[in-house]
Write an enzyme that holds these catalytic residues in place. Sequence first.
Site, short mmCIF file in Angstrom:
data_model
loop_
_atom_site.label_atom_id
_atom_site.label_comp_id
_atom_site.label_asym_id
_atom_site.label_seq_id
_atom_site.Cartn_x
_atom_site.Cartn_y
_atom_site.Cartn_z
N SER A 13 8.08 2.80 14.05
CA SER A 13 9.09 2.17 13.20
C SER A 13 10.37 3.00 13.19
O SER A 13 10.36 4.20 13.52
CB SER A 13 8.58 2.01 11.77
N LYS A 66 2.74 10.68 2.22
CA LYS A 66 2.00 9.76 1.34
C LYS A 66 1.06 8.87 2.12
O LYS A 66 0.19 8.22 1.52
CB LYS A 66 2.97 8.92 0.50
N ASP A 67 1.18 8.83 3.46
CA ASP A 67 0.26 8.04 4.28
C ASP A 67 -1.02 8.79 4.61
O ASP A 67 -1.94 8.20 5.18
CB ASP A 67 0.94 7.64 5.61
N ALA A 97 3.48 -3.75 -1.12
CA ALA A 97 2.21 -3.43 -0.47
C ALA A 97 1.42 -2.37 -1.24
O ALA A 97 0.29 -2.07 -0.89
CB ALA A 97 2.46 -2.95 0.95
N LEU A 157 -0.51 -0.81 -4.47
CA LEU A 157 -1.17 -1.13 -5.73
C LEU A 157 -0.58 -0.32 -6.88
O LEU A 157 -0.54 -0.79 -8.02
CB LEU A 157 -2.67 -0.88 -5.62
N ARG A 158 -0.12 0.90 -6.59
CA ARG A 158 0.54 1.70 -7.64
C ARG A 158 1.80 0.99 -8.13
O ARG A 158 2.00 0.82 -9.34
CB ARG A 158 0.90 3.09 -7.09
N ARG A 159 2.66 0.57 -7.21
CA ARG A 159 3.88 -0.12 -7.61
C ARG A 159 3.57 -1.42 -8.33
O ARG A 159 4.22 -1.77 -9.32
CB ARG A 159 4.76 -0.38 -6.39
N ARG A 168 3.72 -6.66 3.23
CA ARG A 168 3.56 -5.64 4.26
C ARG A 168 4.75 -5.63 5.21
O ARG A 168 5.54 -6.55 5.27
CB ARG A 168 2.27 -5.89 5.05
N ASN A 208 7.47 -2.86 7.86
CA ASN A 208 8.36 -1.72 7.73
C ASN A 208 9.57 -2.08 6.88
O ASN A 208 9.69 -3.22 6.40
CB ASN A 208 8.78 -1.20 9.11
N GLN A 211 12.75 -2.63 7.48
CA GLN A 211 13.59 -3.74 7.94
C GLN A 211 12.89 -5.08 7.77
O GLN A 211 13.51 -6.07 7.35
CB GLN A 211 13.97 -3.54 9.43
N THR A 212 11.59 -5.12 8.06
CA THR A 212 10.84 -6.37 7.91
C THR A 212 10.83 -6.83 6.47
O THR A 212 11.03 -8.02 6.17
CB THR A 212 9.39 -6.18 8.41
N ARG A 213 10.63 -5.92 5.55
CA ARG A 213 10.58 -6.30 4.13
C ARG A 213 11.95 -6.78 3.65
O ARG A 213 12.04 -7.75 2.88
CB ARG A 213 10.10 -5.12 3.29
N CYS A 239 -5.77 3.69 -0.73
CA CYS A 239 -4.90 2.55 -1.00
C CYS A 239 -5.54 1.55 -1.96
O CYS A 239 -4.94 0.55 -2.31
CB CYS A 239 -4.53 1.86 0.32
#
Length: 310
Positions: A13, A85-86, A130, A132-134, A151, A153, A155-157, A244
């Site tokens: 990405s 974070k990943d 994407a 669950l925390r947010r 879901r 990246n 730019q996609t969002r 996740c």
Amino acid sequence: MISRPFRIGTRGSRLALAQAHEVRARLMAAHALPEEAFEVTVISTAGDRIQDRALSEVGGKGLFTKEIEDALLGGRIDVAVHSAKDMATAVPDGLALTAFLPREDVRDVFIGRSVRRIADLPQGARVGSASLRRQALLKRLRPDLDLVIFRGNVQTRLQKLERGEVEGTLLALAGLNRLDAADVAGEILDLDAFPPAPGQGAICVEQRAADEATAALVAPLDHADTHRALLAERAFLAVLDGSCRTPIAAHARPDGEGFRFHGMILTPDAARMHETRLSAGRADLVEAAAEAARRLVADAGPDFFAGWFG
């Protein structure tokens, strides 16, 4: 001397490449080496390929790292560059996280299609995320919102938002800053009400644990305060078996000679929340964060976690 290009593995990405290029630039500066001494190797991950389901349904955080870590273990790359974070809490045998770059802004931002603030969204508006925390934190602020899995990246969002698939979304300010795209942010969310994911805003470098030459090469990139903060956040996460599938927030930050730590756990429906705040010295921070997580587990009780890991 480097006899061949030093291979830096990354996802493909724009944000992942920006992070890998930052690592390359810092290595070039630290060792007075030319760009051709380094090779950025793009590796496709399952997390990038699977876009129609929540990560919690198809394997969690490891989907963004497994193929890259396999390449590292197989000697096809020399280091891997990840968004911290990943990273799953357990690093595969034979690998180690040896450097954390200076941390970017850890805050989340709201980006709306027609409004700039979460409070200004119409009743029942659809918001995509994407995380669950947010989603859980949003439910606490606005239980009326229609929250959907979103879901892709950055730019996609943003493209999905522009097409009207949702009325708003949430992204990490760090990623927007690294893409020189912070101007799209509407509302920057308050850290107390909207604490970040463990590791948010930090880039980490992973390598083969026994590779001393690579460790020496990478060592100048390591930022001590970020490294210590991330060890604490990951220790908090490890006690909670974080993935996740679990809405967990954690943030450690320098404060004078020590650190301040804020941790939070929520049920996915946001009906219940427990949080902890503490101050600790540098040497005590990691264990203090782990102990704080153990206390949260005790305070929340076994029924709090019952639906998380089914």
